[in-house]
Design a protein around this motif. Structure first.
Motif, PDB file in Angstrom:
ATOM      1  N   SER A  32      -3.932  18.381   3.211  1.00 27.87           N
ATOM      2  CA  SER A  32      -3.677  17.349   2.204  1.00 27.87           C
ATOM      3  C   SER A  32      -4.575  16.133   2.418  1.00 27.87           C
ATOM      4  O   SER A  32      -4.900  15.775   3.558  1.00 27.87           O
ATOM      5  CB  SER A  32      -2.211  16.902   2.257  1.00 27.87           C
ATOM      6  N   PHE A  33      -4.927  15.497   1.289  1.00 20.91           N
ATOM      7  CA  PHE A  33      -5.729  14.264   1.308  1.00 20.91           C
ATOM      8  C   PHE A  33      -5.106  13.295   0.309  1.00 20.91           C
ATOM      9  O   PHE A  33      -4.769  13.686  -0.814  1.00 20.91           O
ATOM     10  CB  PHE A  33      -7.180  14.561   0.930  1.00 20.91           C
ATOM     11  N   ARG A  34      -5.007  12.055   0.673  1.00 23.77           N
ATOM     12  CA  ARG A  34      -4.340  11.090  -0.199  1.00 23.77           C
ATOM     13  C   ARG A  34      -5.307  10.392  -1.152  1.00 23.77           C
ATOM     14  O   ARG A  34      -4.895   9.537  -1.940  1.00 23.77           O
ATOM     15  CB  ARG A  34      -3.560  10.070   0.619  1.00 23.77           C
ATOM     16  N   SER A  35      -6.594  10.738  -1.105  1.00 28.20           N
ATOM     17  CA  SER A  35      -7.547  10.174  -2.069  1.00 28.20           C
ATOM     18  C   SER A  35      -8.738  11.116  -2.218  1.00 28.20           C
ATOM     19  O   SER A  35      -9.037  11.918  -1.316  1.00 28.20           O
ATOM     20  CB  SER A  35      -8.032   8.793  -1.622  1.00 28.20           C
ATOM     21  N   GLY A  36      -9.418  10.991  -3.348  1.00 27.08           N
ATOM     22  CA  GLY A  36     -10.614  11.778  -3.570  1.00 27.08           C
ATOM     23  C   GLY A  36     -11.714  11.417  -2.599  1.00 27.08           C
ATOM     24  O   GLY A  36     -12.486  12.276  -2.152  1.00 27.08           O
ATOM     25  N   ASP A  37     -11.800  10.144  -2.241  1.00 28.27           N
ATOM     26  CA  ASP A  37     -12.843   9.700  -1.316  1.00 28.27           C
ATOM     27  C   ASP A  37     -12.657  10.315   0.074  1.00 28.27           C
ATOM     28  O   ASP A  37     -13.632  10.714   0.720  1.00 28.27           O
ATOM     29  CB  ASP A  37     -12.846   8.172  -1.214  1.00 28.27           C
ATOM     30  N   LEU A  38     -11.401  10.399   0.530  1.00 33.94           N
ATOM     31  CA  LEU A  38     -11.137  11.012   1.835  1.00 33.94           C
ATOM     32  C   LEU A  38     -11.501  12.494   1.814  1.00 33.94           C
ATOM     33  O   LEU A  38     -12.051  13.026   2.781  1.00 33.94           O
ATOM     34  CB  LEU A  38      -9.665  10.829   2.216  1.00 33.94           C
ATOM     35  N   PHE A  39     -11.201  13.157   0.702  1.00 29.17           N
ATOM     36  CA  PHE A  39     -11.552  14.566   0.592  1.00 29.17           C
ATOM     37  C   PHE A  39     -13.065  14.749   0.614  1.00 29.17           C
ATOM     38  O   PHE A  39     -13.589  15.600   1.335  1.00 29.17           O
ATOM     39  CB  PHE A  39     -10.973  15.173  -0.686  1.00 29.17           C
ATOM     40  N   LEU A  40     -13.776  13.951  -0.178  1.00 28.09           N
ATOM     41  CA  LEU A  40     -15.233  14.076  -0.241  1.00 28.09           C
ATOM     42  C   LEU A  40     -15.875  13.815   1.119  1.00 28.09           C
ATOM     43  O   LEU A  40     -16.888  14.430   1.466  1.00 28.09           O
ATOM     44  CB  LEU A  40     -15.805  13.113  -1.285  1.00 28.09           C
TER      45      LEU A  40
END
Length: 206
Positions: A32-40
């Protein structure tokens, strides 16, 4: 075989709910990631997998995440957009940006799991196609420049005599190059050779 799935949503409750549901599947590895930026920021180190991506998030929204993935590795993730009810127009935009499908919130568990299975099937197909193309390119790369010239002549539908005239060599020499390239490509017929050339990108797609 363990399959990877990535949840990207800024809503803690939504992430927890999705994680609980998907964790019931024994072959799924859920992150899980709480933001798109963290995922990217982590995407380059992640295994290929299915991406469940919320549209509205602080920082990079769903479409911006999809656009970033299109620029780096468009086939690595099979992306599914999670969108609020009535945001179908936004979901269509996301699909144009590379998303495979979209699910409206609130979603039914059966619908979600069915969509996830379809996304994994698509990911497997894309991976197989990429591997096939890489194998084809490796075979084409093994050809000598003259063998490639002869193959291009065959791709364009020219007879051996015409190829010989254009390359300023004898028809017999063309036959030798043709036999050699067929051996290197591991094929016995011209249609098989053309299929490899097409997979390798030598034949422009319409």
């Amino acid at each position: 075989m363990t399959r990877s799935i990535y949840l990207v949503d800024d809503d803690d409750a939504v992430r927890a709910s999705l994680h609980s549901l998907l964790s019931l599947q024994s072959d799924l590895l859920v992150r899980s990631f709480r933001s798109g930026d963290l995922f990217l920021a982590s995407a380059g180190d992640l295994d290929p997998g299915v991406l469940l991506l919320d549209f509205h998030m602080p920082g990079s929204n769903g479409i911006e995440v999809l656009n970033a993935l299109q620029e780096t590795d468009p086939k690595k993730f099979a992306s599914v957009i999670l969108t609020g009810e009535g945001n179908v127009g936004l979901a269509v935009q996301a699909m144009k940006a590379g998303a495979l499908d979209f699910i409206e919130k609130p979603y039914e568990a059966e619908t979600l799991l069915r969509t996830v299975d379809a996304a994994f099937s698509r990911l497997a197909q894309d991976s197989a196609a990429i591997a096939h193309a890489e194998t084809a390119r490796a075979k084409i790369d093994a050809l000598s420049p003259r063998e490639r010239d002869v193959l291009m002549g065959l791709i364009e539908g020219r007879a051996n005599k015409v190829i010989a005239y254009e390359l300023d060599i004898s028809p017999r020499t063309v036959e030798i190059y043709r036999a050699n390239l067929m051996t290197k490509l591991g094929v016995r017929s011209l249609p098989e050779a053309l299929r490899i050339a097409f997979a390798a990108g030598m034949i422009p797609q319409p």
